[in-house]
Design a protein around this motif. Structure first.
Motif, PDB file in Angstrom:
ATOM      1  N   ALA A   1     -22.171 -41.720  11.617  1.00 21.01           N
ATOM      2  CA  ALA A   1     -22.716 -40.871  12.484  1.00 21.01           C
ATOM      3  C   ALA A   1     -22.611 -41.712  14.085  1.00 21.01           C
ATOM      4  O   ALA A   1     -22.361 -40.810  15.160  1.00 21.01           O
ATOM      5  CB  ALA A   1     -24.208 -40.611  12.150  1.00 21.01           C
TER       6      ALA A   1
ATOM      7  N   PRO B   1     -13.120 -42.202  14.335  1.00 19.77           N
ATOM      8  CA  PRO B   1     -13.125 -41.797  12.672  1.00 19.77           C
ATOM      9  C   PRO B   1     -13.137 -43.251  12.084  1.00 19.77           C
ATOM     10  O   PRO B   1     -12.611 -44.169  12.593  1.00 19.77           O
ATOM     11  CB  PRO B   1     -11.703 -40.997  12.563  1.00 19.77           C
ATOM     12  CG  PRO B   1     -11.623 -40.266  13.620  1.00 19.77           C
ATOM     13  CD  PRO B   1     -12.086 -41.099  14.672  1.00 19.77           C
TER      14      PRO B   1
ATOM     15  N   HIS C   1     -22.021 -37.034  -0.736  1.00 22.36           N
ATOM     16  CA  HIS C   1     -22.822 -36.836   0.371  1.00 22.36           C
ATOM     17  C   HIS C   1     -21.766 -37.644   1.750  1.00 22.36           C
ATOM     18  O   HIS C   1     -21.802 -37.263   2.673  1.00 22.36           O
ATOM     19  CB  HIS C   1     -24.195 -37.183   0.493  1.00 22.36           C
ATOM     20  CG  HIS C   1     -24.918 -37.230   1.665  1.00 22.36           C
ATOM     21  ND1 HIS C   1     -24.696 -36.141   2.629  1.00 22.36           N
ATOM     22  CD2 HIS C   1     -26.122 -37.812   2.246  1.00 22.36           C
ATOM     23  CE1 HIS C   1     -25.793 -36.201   3.548  1.00 22.36           C
ATOM     24  NE2 HIS C   1     -26.410 -37.200   3.343  1.00 22.36           N
TER      25      HIS C   1
ATOM     26  N   GLN D   1     -18.526 -36.036   2.341  1.00 23.43           N
ATOM     27  CA  GLN D   1     -18.569 -35.083   3.027  1.00 23.43           C
ATOM     28  C   GLN D   1     -18.760 -35.524   4.621  1.00 23.43           C
ATOM     29  O   GLN D   1     -17.978 -34.838   5.583  1.00 23.43           O
ATOM     30  CB  GLN D   1     -19.877 -34.026   2.555  1.00 23.43           C
ATOM     31  CG  GLN D   1     -19.466 -33.454   1.284  1.00 23.43           C
ATOM     32  CD  GLN D   1     -20.725 -32.582   0.772  1.00 23.43           C
ATOM     33  OE1 GLN D   1     -21.778 -33.104   1.042  1.00 23.43           O
ATOM     34  NE2 GLN D   1     -20.656 -31.741  -0.268  1.00 23.43           N
ATOM     35  N   ALA D   2     -19.662 -36.396   4.866  1.00 29.93           N
ATOM     36  CA  ALA D   2     -19.920 -36.846   6.256  1.00 29.93           C
ATOM     37  C   ALA D   2     -18.518 -37.533   6.742  1.00 29.93           C
ATOM     38  O   ALA D   2     -18.418 -37.334   7.976  1.00 29.93           O
ATOM     39  CB  ALA D   2     -21.087 -38.023   6.282  1.00 29.93           C
TER      40      ALA D   2
ATOM     41  N   ARG E   1     -15.536 -36.809   6.146  1.00 29.57           N
ATOM     42  CA  ARG E   1     -14.378 -35.673   6.071  1.00 29.57           C
ATOM     43  C   ARG E   1     -14.828 -34.824   7.649  1.00 29.57           C
ATOM     44  O   ARG E   1     -14.024 -34.633   8.354  1.00 29.57           O
ATOM     45  CB  ARG E   1     -14.170 -34.701   5.127  1.00 29.57           C
ATOM     46  CG  ARG E   1     -13.483 -33.551   5.417  1.00 29.57           C
ATOM     47  CD  ARG E   1     -12.061 -33.697   5.549  1.00 29.57           C
ATOM     48  NE  ARG E   1     -11.323 -32.792   6.228  1.00 29.57           N
ATOM     49  CZ  ARG E   1     -11.109 -32.328   7.173  1.00 29.57           C
ATOM     50  NH1 ARG E   1     -11.825 -33.042   8.349  1.00 29.57           N
ATOM     51  NH2 ARG E   1     -10.442 -31.524   7.402  1.00 29.57           N
ATOM     52  N   GLU E   2     -16.149 -34.559   7.705  1.00 28.20           N
ATOM     53  CA  GLU E   2     -16.737 -33.921   9.012  1.00 28.20           C
ATOM     54  C   GLU E   2     -16.248 -34.531  10.169  1.00 28.20           C
ATOM     55  O   GLU E   2     -16.078 -34.157  11.187  1.00 28.20           O
ATOM     56  CB  GLU E   2     -18.265 -33.820   8.700  1.00 28.20           C
ATOM     57  CG  GLU E   2     -18.656 -32.632   7.620  1.00 28.20           C
ATOM     58  CD  GLU E   2     -20.058 -32.438   7.591  1.00 28.20           C
ATOM     59  OE1 GLU E   2     -20.837 -33.208   8.521  1.00 28.20           O
ATOM     60  OE2 GLU E   2     -20.448 -32.021   6.801  1.00 28.20           O
ATOM     61  N   ARG E   3     -16.309 -36.040  10.028  1.00 27.76           N
ATOM     62  CA  ARG E   3     -16.015 -36.859  11.329  1.00 27.76           C
ATOM     63  C   ARG E   3     -14.329 -37.403  11.526  1.00 27.76           C
ATOM     64  O   ARG E   3     -14.126 -38.223  11.891  1.00 27.76           O
ATOM     65  CB  ARG E   3     -16.825 -38.085  11.314  1.00 27.76           C
ATOM     66  CG  ARG E   3     -18.228 -37.812  11.486  1.00 27.76           C
ATOM     67  CD  ARG E   3     -18.634 -37.143  12.930  1.00 27.76           C
ATOM     68  NE  ARG E   3     -18.311 -37.718  13.788  1.00 27.76           N
ATOM     69  CZ  ARG E   3     -19.243 -38.543  14.551  1.00 27.76           C
ATOM     70  NH1 ARG E   3     -20.691 -38.710  13.905  1.00 27.76           N
ATOM     71  NH2 ARG E   3     -19.227 -39.163  15.665  1.00 27.76           N
ATOM     72  N   GLU E   4     -13.693 -36.626  10.396  1.00 23.58           N
ATOM     73  CA  GLU E   4     -11.995 -37.010  10.330  1.00 23.58           C
ATOM     74  C   GLU E   4     -11.726 -38.047   9.961  1.00 23.58           C
ATOM     75  O   GLU E   4     -11.000 -38.973  10.403  1.00 23.58           O
ATOM     76  CB  GLU E   4     -11.513 -37.060  11.862  1.00 23.58           C
ATOM     77  CG  GLU E   4     -11.773 -35.431  12.489  1.00 23.58           C
ATOM     78  CD  GLU E   4     -10.925 -34.221  11.535  1.00 23.58           C
ATOM     79  OE1 GLU E   4      -9.861 -34.670  11.472  1.00 23.58           O
ATOM     80  OE2 GLU E   4     -11.607 -33.172  11.449  1.00 23.58           O
TER      81      GLU E   4
ATOM     82  N   ILE F   1     -12.823 -32.164  -1.344  1.00 29.07           N
ATOM     83  CA  ILE F   1     -13.763 -32.549  -0.366  1.00 29.07           C
ATOM     84  C   ILE F   1     -12.974 -33.018   0.841  1.00 29.07           C
ATOM     85  O   ILE F   1     -13.451 -32.571   2.008  1.00 29.07           O
ATOM     86  CB  ILE F   1     -14.676 -33.646  -0.774  1.00 29.07           C
ATOM     87  CG1 ILE F   1     -15.542 -32.958  -2.178  1.00 29.07           C
ATOM     88  CG2 ILE F   1     -15.695 -33.866   0.333  1.00 29.07           C
ATOM     89  CD1 ILE F   1     -16.636 -34.062  -2.613  1.00 29.07           C
TER      90      ILE F   1
ATOM     91  N   HIS G   1      -6.621 -36.099   4.487  1.00 29.28           N
ATOM     92  CA  HIS G   1      -7.490 -37.382   4.891  1.00 29.28           C
ATOM     93  C   HIS G   1      -7.789 -38.180   3.491  1.00 29.28           C
ATOM     94  O   HIS G   1      -9.045 -38.899   3.436  1.00 29.28           O
ATOM     95  CB  HIS G   1      -9.003 -36.742   5.156  1.00 29.28           C
ATOM     96  CG  HIS G   1      -9.110 -36.151   6.603  1.00 29.28           C
ATOM     97  ND1 HIS G   1      -9.069 -36.597   7.795  1.00 29.28           N
ATOM     98  CD2 HIS G   1      -8.663 -34.794   6.753  1.00 29.28           C
ATOM     99  CE1 HIS G   1      -8.889 -35.847   8.836  1.00 29.28           C
ATOM    100  NE2 HIS G   1      -8.732 -34.666   8.052  1.00 29.28           N
TER     101      HIS G   1
END
Length: 325
Positions: free
Chosen positions: A168, A173, A194, A197-198, A200-203, A236, A241
């Motif tokens: 975060a 990335p 979890h 997923q985080a 992947r969401e941030r590349e 996922i 990635h």
């Protein structure tokens, strides 16, 4: 050379007993690039000594390897039939308590650094601590500095909270260079859904580990089981990635494993510490190409398998590392 070119074979982490024979093996195996560990528990001065040793290896084996500072060096290595070596740290110990040493190490060729290695560090918490207190005050400063320079943040040995907070906080990335889905091998050293997923969401990028203690069935894991593990991770992360971070410790004595685990921070001797047997289908760099069989059998198409075997790493490095001057 495109990011998904089939000849791009990149291993996200190795800690071999580096020799000319291993460098020759990497070329025979078609390795375009390798991320090599420089140190674990060493301070800055010892780490520089290791970097001096690496410069000697580059000089003495310039027909086989070159020091990699950016993605362009991957193409340069491939064009000259060599392997590009990216240097990294599995522990932030070399920066000691001085934020300025991050830039010094970057200038000397370090391109990856883990924020923790099993234990609590000055930057964050490792997965073996009972309580994960997350990213520290210095950790926030280090993340910002690594982002500024383009040094890649690696969370392979981080605790859950530290990993999530770093993902975060980072403006760039990050990678988990060598770990596997935790639900397939129940170890906190592996990674939860979890965290994936985080990431992947941030590349970010996950490098699948081939170290037996991270695999679903340990040393008895089959190539087909590896392929199915990769497929579940790709559900996922997506193949774009997902890479390989073999955690290959080829030709290293068991004393090296004890150094990894014990360093100088404890007097407790783990006399039984020894490297587990590699699975029969992956014992050296010569076996890297063979991973495609497991990927294809698990349902990856040729493009997806190519991404996992290096294309995704190539894209990540191209997008993350600033061009060297």
């Amino acid at each position: 050379m495109t990011s998904d070119a089939p000849h791009v074979l990149i291993d996200g982490l190795q800690y071999c007993n580096w020799s000319r024979e291993i460098f020759q093996e990497m070329r025979r195996g078609g390795m375009s690039a390798v991320h090599a560990t420089v140190g674990y528990h060493e301070g800055f001065r010892e780490t520089v000594r290791h970097l001096v040793d690496w410069r000697t290896r580059f000089r003495d084996n310039e027909d086989l390897i070159l020091l990699a500072r950016d993605a362009g060096d991957i193409e340069r290595a491939w064009a000259s039939n060599r392997t590009a070596i990216f240097l990294g740290l599995q522990n932030p110990m070399p920066i000691e308590d001085d934020i300025g040493l991050i830039e010094m190490l970057f200038d000397l060729g370090i391109r990856f650094m883990q924020l923790t290695y099993n234990n609590q560090s000055l930057l964050g918490c490792g997965w073996m601590e009972k309580e994960d207190s997350g990213v520290t005050r210095m950790g926030r400063e280090a993340i910002a500095e690594m982002n500024r320079l383009g040094m890649i943040i690696d969370l392979s040995h981080a605790g859950e909270r530290t990993a999530l907070e770093t993902i975060a906080l980072s403006r760039r990335p990050v990678v988990i260079s060598h770990a596997n889905p935790r639900w397939l091998r129940d170890s906190n050293r592996n990674v939860s859904k979890h965290v994936l997923q985080a990431l992947r969401e941030r590349e970010g990028l996950l490098g699948l580990s081939l170290y037996p203690l991270h695999l679903p069935k340990g040393s008895d894991t089959t190539l087909d089981q590896f392929g199915r593990m990769a497929r579940e991770a790709a559900e996922i992360m997506g193949a774009e990635h997902l890479g390989i971070g073999s955690d290959l410790c080829q030709d290293q004595p068991d004393s090296v494993l004890r150094w990894m685990r014990e360093g100088r921070w404890t007097r407790e001797v783990q006399a039984a510490a020894s490297f587990p047997a590699q699975p029969s289908w992956f014992g050296s760099n010569l076996d890297f190409r063979g991973l495609s069989q497991g990927l294809l059998a698990a349902g990856f198409d040729e493009t997806g398998a190519s991404l996992v075997l290096g294309g995704a790493w190539h894209r990540f490095i191209r997008d993350s590392l600033p061009p060297a001057g």
